[in-house]
Scaffold this motif. Structure first.
Motif, PDB file in Angstrom:
ATOM      1  N   GLN A 615       0.838  -1.208   0.000  1.00  0.00           N
ATOM      2  CA  GLN A 615       0.000   0.000   0.000  1.00  0.00           C
ATOM      3  C   GLN A 615       0.871   1.256   0.000  1.00  0.00           C
ATOM      4  O   GLN A 615       0.602   2.216  -0.726  1.00  0.00           O
ATOM      5  CB  GLN A 615      -0.931  -0.004   1.216  1.00  0.00           C
ATOM      6  N   GLU A 616       1.916   1.242   0.816  1.00  0.00           N
ATOM      7  CA  GLU A 616       2.823   2.399   0.865  1.00  0.00           C
ATOM      8  C   GLU A 616       3.555   2.585  -0.456  1.00  0.00           C
ATOM      9  O   GLU A 616       3.769   3.713  -0.905  1.00  0.00           O
ATOM     10  CB  GLU A 616       3.826   2.214   2.009  1.00  0.00           C
ATOM     11  N   PHE A 617       3.929   1.462  -1.096  1.00  0.00           N
ATOM     12  CA  PHE A 617       4.602   1.545  -2.396  1.00  0.00           C
ATOM     13  C   PHE A 617       3.684   2.202  -3.424  1.00  0.00           C
ATOM     14  O   PHE A 617       4.105   3.062  -4.198  1.00  0.00           O
ATOM     15  CB  PHE A 617       4.997   0.141  -2.870  1.00  0.00           C
ATOM     16  N   ILE A 618       2.407   1.784  -3.445  1.00  0.00           N
ATOM     17  CA  ILE A 618       1.449   2.345  -4.406  1.00  0.00           C
ATOM     18  C   ILE A 618       1.258   3.836  -4.167  1.00  0.00           C
ATOM     19  O   ILE A 618       1.277   4.644  -5.103  1.00  0.00           O
ATOM     20  CB  ILE A 618       0.095   1.594  -4.318  1.00  0.00           C
ATOM     21  N   ILE A 619       1.111   4.223  -2.907  1.00  0.00           N
ATOM     22  CA  ILE A 619       0.912   5.646  -2.575  1.00  0.00           C
ATOM     23  C   ILE A 619       2.128   6.474  -2.975  1.00  0.00           C
ATOM     24  O   ILE A 619       2.013   7.541  -3.577  1.00  0.00           O
ATOM     25  CB  ILE A 619       0.602   5.813  -1.065  1.00  0.00           C
ATOM     26  N   ASP A 620       3.324   5.938  -2.693  1.00  0.00           N
ATOM     27  CA  ASP A 620       4.556   6.672  -2.998  1.00  0.00           C
ATOM     28  C   ASP A 620       4.796   6.818  -4.497  1.00  0.00           C
ATOM     29  O   ASP A 620       5.460   7.758  -4.945  1.00  0.00           O
ATOM     30  CB  ASP A 620       5.775   5.970  -2.376  1.00  0.00           C
ATOM     31  N   ASN A 621       4.254   5.862  -5.301  1.00  0.00           N
ATOM     32  CA  ASN A 621       4.518   5.879  -6.749  1.00  0.00           C
ATOM     33  C   ASN A 621       3.279   6.241  -7.565  1.00  0.00           C
ATOM     34  O   ASN A 621       3.254   6.047  -8.787  1.00  0.00           O
ATOM     35  CB  ASN A 621       5.036   4.511  -7.197  1.00  0.00           C
ATOM     36  N   LEU A 622       2.263   6.780  -6.924  1.00  0.00           N
ATOM     37  CA  LEU A 622       1.026   7.149  -7.601  1.00  0.00           C
ATOM     38  C   LEU A 622       1.275   8.312  -8.552  1.00  0.00           C
ATOM     39  O   LEU A 622       1.897   9.303  -8.197  1.00  0.00           O
ATOM     40  CB  LEU A 622      -0.040   7.530  -6.570  1.00  0.00           C
ATOM     41  N   VAL A 623       0.808   8.162  -9.790  1.00  0.00           N
ATOM     42  CA  VAL A 623       0.937   9.228 -10.793  1.00  0.00           C
ATOM     43  C   VAL A 623      -0.447   9.757 -11.115  1.00  0.00           C
ATOM     44  O   VAL A 623      -1.344   8.995 -11.478  1.00  0.00           O
ATOM     45  CB  VAL A 623       1.604   8.687 -12.085  1.00  0.00           C
ATOM     46  N   VAL A 624      -0.636  11.059 -10.973  1.00  0.00           N
ATOM     47  CA  VAL A 624      -1.918  11.682 -11.288  1.00  0.00           C
ATOM     48  C   VAL A 624      -1.841  12.234 -12.696  1.00  0.00           C
ATOM     49  O   VAL A 624      -0.981  13.053 -13.016  1.00  0.00           O
ATOM     50  CB  VAL A 624      -2.248  12.825 -10.294  1.00  0.00           C
ATOM     51  N   GLU A 625      -2.719  11.752 -13.582  1.00  0.00           N
ATOM     52  CA  GLU A 625      -2.699  12.171 -14.977  1.00  0.00           C
ATOM     53  C   GLU A 625      -3.709  13.286 -15.191  1.00  0.00           C
ATOM     54  O   GLU A 625      -4.869  13.200 -14.777  1.00  0.00           O
ATOM     55  CB  GLU A 625      -3.046  10.971 -15.871  1.00  0.00           C
ATOM     56  N   ILE A 626      -3.267  14.353 -15.840  1.00  0.00           N
ATOM     57  CA  ILE A 626      -4.144  15.475 -16.161  1.00  0.00           C
ATOM     58  C   ILE A 626      -4.318  15.504 -17.666  1.00  0.00           C
ATOM     59  O   ILE A 626      -3.340  15.543 -18.411  1.00  0.00           O
ATOM     60  CB  ILE A 626      -3.536  16.813 -15.683  1.00  0.00           C
ATOM     61  N   ASP A 627      -5.586  15.450 -18.142  1.00  0.00           N
ATOM     62  CA  ASP A 627      -5.769  15.450 -19.583  1.00  0.00           C
ATOM     63  C   ASP A 627      -5.667  16.863 -20.147  1.00  0.00           C
ATOM     64  O   ASP A 627      -5.528  17.851 -19.429  1.00  0.00           O
ATOM     65  CB  ASP A 627      -7.097  14.772 -19.979  1.00  0.00           C
ATOM     66  N   GLN A 628      -5.765  16.962 -21.470  1.00  0.00           N
ATOM     67  CA  GLN A 628      -5.516  18.239 -22.132  1.00  0.00           C
ATOM     68  C   GLN A 628      -6.516  19.302 -21.706  1.00  0.00           C
ATOM     69  O   GLN A 628      -6.156  20.458 -21.496  1.00  0.00           O
ATOM     70  CB  GLN A 628      -5.570  18.038 -23.650  1.00  0.00           C
ATOM     71  N   ALA A 629      -7.790  18.917 -21.563  1.00  0.00           N
ATOM     72  CA  ALA A 629      -8.818  19.898 -21.194  1.00  0.00           C
ATOM     73  C   ALA A 629      -8.501  20.514 -19.836  1.00  0.00           C
ATOM     74  O   ALA A 629      -8.626  21.721 -19.634  1.00  0.00           O
ATOM     75  CB  ALA A 629     -10.188  19.225 -21.168  1.00  0.00           C
ATOM     76  N   GLU A 630      -8.054  19.646 -18.882  1.00  0.00           N
ATOM     77  CA  GLU A 630      -7.715  20.145 -17.556  1.00  0.00           C
ATOM     78  C   GLU A 630      -6.487  21.040 -17.603  1.00  0.00           C
ATOM     79  O   GLU A 630      -6.394  22.045 -16.909  1.00  0.00           O
ATOM     80  CB  GLU A 630      -7.478  18.967 -16.601  1.00  0.00           C
ATOM     81  N   GLU A 631      -5.512  20.675 -18.490  1.00  0.00           N
ATOM     82  CA  GLU A 631      -4.308  21.500 -18.645  1.00  0.00           C
ATOM     83  C   GLU A 631      -4.671  22.903 -19.101  1.00  0.00           C
ATOM     84  O   GLU A 631      -4.176  23.903 -18.594  1.00  0.00           O
ATOM     85  CB  GLU A 631      -3.358  20.856 -19.666  1.00  0.00           C
ATOM     86  N   GLU A 632      -5.588  22.962 -20.090  1.00  0.00           N
ATOM     87  CA  GLU A 632      -5.991  24.257 -20.617  1.00  0.00           C
ATOM     88  C   GLU A 632      -6.747  25.066 -19.563  1.00  0.00           C
ATOM     89  O   GLU A 632      -6.595  26.283 -19.459  1.00  0.00           O
ATOM     90  CB  GLU A 632      -6.858  24.058 -21.860  1.00  0.00           C
ATOM     91  N   ALA A 633      -7.562  24.324 -18.755  1.00  0.00           N
ATOM     92  CA  ALA A 633      -8.317  25.009 -17.699  1.00  0.00           C
ATOM     93  C   ALA A 633      -7.377  25.596 -16.652  1.00  0.00           C
ATOM     94  O   ALA A 633      -7.554  26.729 -16.177  1.00  0.00           O
ATOM     95  CB  ALA A 633      -9.293  24.028 -17.046  1.00  0.00           C
ATOM     96  N   VAL A 634      -6.335  24.785 -16.306  1.00  0.00           N
ATOM     97  CA  VAL A 634      -5.354  25.258 -15.335  1.00  0.00           C
ATOM     98  C   VAL A 634      -4.594  26.463 -15.878  1.00  0.00           C
ATOM     99  O   VAL A 634      -4.331  27.448 -15.193  1.00  0.00           O
ATOM    100  CB  VAL A 634      -4.363  24.122 -14.955  1.00  0.00           C
ATOM    101  N   ALA A 635      -4.226  26.354 -17.195  1.00  0.00           N
ATOM    102  CA  ALA A 635      -3.496  27.462 -17.826  1.00  0.00           C
ATOM    103  C   ALA A 635      -4.341  28.734 -17.861  1.00  0.00           C
ATOM    104  O   ALA A 635      -3.837  29.838 -17.705  1.00  0.00           O
ATOM    105  CB  ALA A 635      -3.086  27.069 -19.232  1.00  0.00           C
TER     106      ALA A 635
END
Length: 635
Positions: A615-635
């Motif tokens: 469980q700790e390994f999964i939490i430590d290596n978790l990657v959060v993916e942001i799609d293009q629409a979210e990138e543009e919204a953040v920008a």
């Protein structure tokens, strides 16, 4: 009398203009697979760029075997390879000929090189023809002479000059990136190649990019590197004789793990010497214990290495991965007799002198015997079901060529090149299977379709291979029930979606292989297919991207507002597009067992009970993916 109907004439005219004669370099460039096996991009240890390195290194090793030069220097910087040996050096008057004229080389004089592998036969010519830049320099008795080539064409030949350099040969080359597309050298594959040279030539020093490699104990060192001391059943047996060396132990895994070599050449597909060892080991063990054990029980879980020296070896192909020689010498004993005589004396003597090892070996054989008898009933029923299913097996879309078929006498090299390309894709779901099936090369690519997620086989006995219909049919599709000798495909490629479910399926398939057929992974036959995550295109150009970084670079390159498509699954990729991703330059990731890894501990960690560590390994290596629409919204 019925009138004969002739088929309409098709195709071009067949006349004198149809007959073409290619020179040596044109033929090699047109049919590289005949000379170096598959091309690839460096992601696999048998890709062409490593064969090029090996062809040059083989010549250096042959010099060492003849007693000249104890050190070989190999350096790779970016895409350029440099190899320097300290042997006798190519005779100065033949520097150009030995790298550019077919059928020119010292190995044709058996008096000079009785047990060679390389020595400027076809190999260095192939390296020359398949390189954008190739330079060879010979140093001999205070003089040197060099020649430079581009794709096999001589561009510069120097005169003989005085030199202070030590005798030997220096070769520098850059593989042609129009043939080896997007290639990259992976150090771990080169290290394995170097270690094999060292294990087979105790005392030889190879310096690779400044790091020294040397072995003092030959095949004993090799087996120590391939096994874990706390997982083998008895200390490694190491036996040496004239022109033969073996190392043997047994582990706890299923199957046979055999490493065979001829004149320093790693014969990854075995051959007459490996088969002779398998038979001789069984006979010697039976004679020693005076009991007619089953051959599969004796060899079950064996880990062994065998190396022989043969006069003028005959290999099945130019890449020398399978030995075809029936005799050790032209007029000498057969391979079967030679290996058999050696083991019947050396191994028998060893077991008599080491009763604790003999007892441990006997217990391991009897354990395999009990396991086999436990499986006997269910195995027979399962195989009968599989035989019926194979007649109309919807899970397997087979191909025409197979790795385990005997090459015909005619067009043998081309047939073997096709065998090296043979691939089975293991897919999940109808849409993904459908796309690959339509896009594949029917000659060399097969497809096996899973139905949903396979069973987690960690901790289960081999009974599950026969009780589970999918596992049993997969075993039969691969033809590995009796071991690696009958393997039908040279590459096993897991092709699943790049999402959470797809990753889970990959893990489950890998667990199945590591649990019951670990030799597939250890012999580097299993891959994961890499397909693009994005398609970025405008009206003029389409770019496929395998990562976020590649996507951003493609958007920047095309400028404006190109269309960006995210492939969420393999089924979303059209067959026309898919054909590009499973062609000769297919991107795939090799599944490897790292040196020192304990397979059962690995499986326990990743596929066992859900522990806090995992469980700790999964939490430590978790990657959060942001799609293009979210990138543009953040920008």
């Amino acid at each position: 009398m019925a009138k004969e109907t002739l088929a309409p004439k098709t195709g071009a005219e067949y006349n004198e203009d149809s007959i073409k004669s290619l020179d040596w370099k044109e033929h090699i460039r047109l049919r590289p697979g005949m000379y170096i096996g598959k091309l690839g991009d460096g992601n696999s240890p048998d890709d062409g760029i490593y064969v090029l390195v090996k062809e040059v290194m083989d010549n250096c090793i042959d010099e060492y075997m003849m007693g000249y030069g104890k050190t070989v220097e190999l350096s790779i910087k970016d895409h350029t390879v440099t190899v320097r040996d300290y042997g006798r050096g190519i005779p100065l008057g033949k520097v150009v000929d030995v790298v550019s004229k077919i059928n020119t080389g010292a190995k044709y004089d058996s008096r000079a090189f009785q047990k060679s592998v390389g020595l400027n036969g076809v190999g260095t010519k192939a390296v020359n023809a398949l390189s954008t830049y190739f330079k060879v320099t010979a140093f001999r008795d205070g003089k040197e002479k060099g020649a430079e080539f581009e794709r096999g064409v001589l561009t510069n030949e120097s005169k003989e000059l005085k030199t202070t350099g030590d005798n030997g040969t220096l070769v520098t080359f850059t593989p042609d990136n129009t043939i080896f597309k997007n290639f990259k050298f992976y150090p771990e594959f080169l290290e394995n190649l170097i270690w094999n040279y060292c294990f087979l030539n105790a005392g030889l020093k190879i310096i690779f990019n400044g790091k020294s490699y040397v072995s003092r104990n030959g095949l004993l060192d090799l087996l120590q590197r391939k096994t874990n001391e706390d997982e083998i059943r008895y200390p490694i047996i190491h036996l040496k004789g004239e022109d033969i060396e073996v190392a043997i132990t047994h582990g706890n895994d299923y199957g046979e793990e055999l490493y065979s070599f001829v004149n320093g050449q790693h014969t990854t597909q075995g051959g007459t010497h490996q088969q002779a060892f398998r038979e001789a080991f069984v006979k010697t063990v039976r004679d020693f214990y005076k009991k007619d054990y089953e051959a599969s029980d004796i060899r079950g879980a064996i880990v062994a290495a065998v190396a022989v020296r043969v006069v003028e070896p005959v290999f099945e192909s130019q890449t020398k991965t399978k030995l075809g020689s029936q005799n050790v010498d032209i007029n000498g004993p057969s391979m079967k007799q030679f290996v058999g005589d050696f083991l019947s004396k050396a191994l028998d003597d060893f077991l008599h002198k080491n009763p604790s090892t003999a007892d441990a070996l006997k217990k391991r054989i009897e354990q395999s015997e009990r396991e086999r008898k436990d499986l006997a009933g269910i195995k027979k029923l399962a195989n009968e079901r599989a035989k019926k299913a194979n007649l109309h097996n919807r899970k397997l879309r087979d191909c025409r060529f197979h790795l385990n078929e005997e090459p015909p006498a005619k067009n043998k090299e081309e047939f073997i090149a096709k065998q090296n390309e043979t691939t089975i894709f293991i897919t999940e779901g109808d849409s993904a299977s459908g796309s690959i099936t339509k896009a594949r090369n029917v000659e060399t690519q097969a497809v096996f379709s899973l139905r949903g997620k396979p069973l987690n086989s960690f901790g289960l006995t081999k009974k599950v291979v026969y009780e589970n219909e999918e596992f049993n049919l997969l075993q039969h599709a691969l033809n590995i029930e009796e071991g690696m000798e009958g393997l039908r495909f040279n590459n096993i490629v897991i092709a699943t979606d790049a999402d959470v479910d797809g990753m889970h399926i990959r893990l489950l398939i890998m667990t199945f292989f590591l649990q019951f057929f670990p030799e597939l992974v250890k012999q580097e036959k299993v891959y994961v297919l890499e397909t693009p995550l994005f398609r970025v295109r405008d009206k003029k150009e389409t770019i496929y991207c395998y990562s976020e970084a590649e996507k951003k670079a493609a958007i920047k390159k095309l400028s404006g507002k190109p269309e960006v498509t995210r492939f969420k699954g393999l089924g979303e990729i059209s067959p026309d597009e898919f054909s590009q991703f499973i062609a000769g330059d297919m991107r795939k990731q090799l599944m490897r067992v790292e040196q020192g890894d304990h397979i059962q501990q690995l499986l326990e960690y990743y596929m066992g009970k859900n522990t806090m560590d995992r469980q700790e390994f999964i939490i430590d290596n978790l990657v959060v993916e942001i799609d293009q629409a979210e990138e543009e919204a953040v920008a």
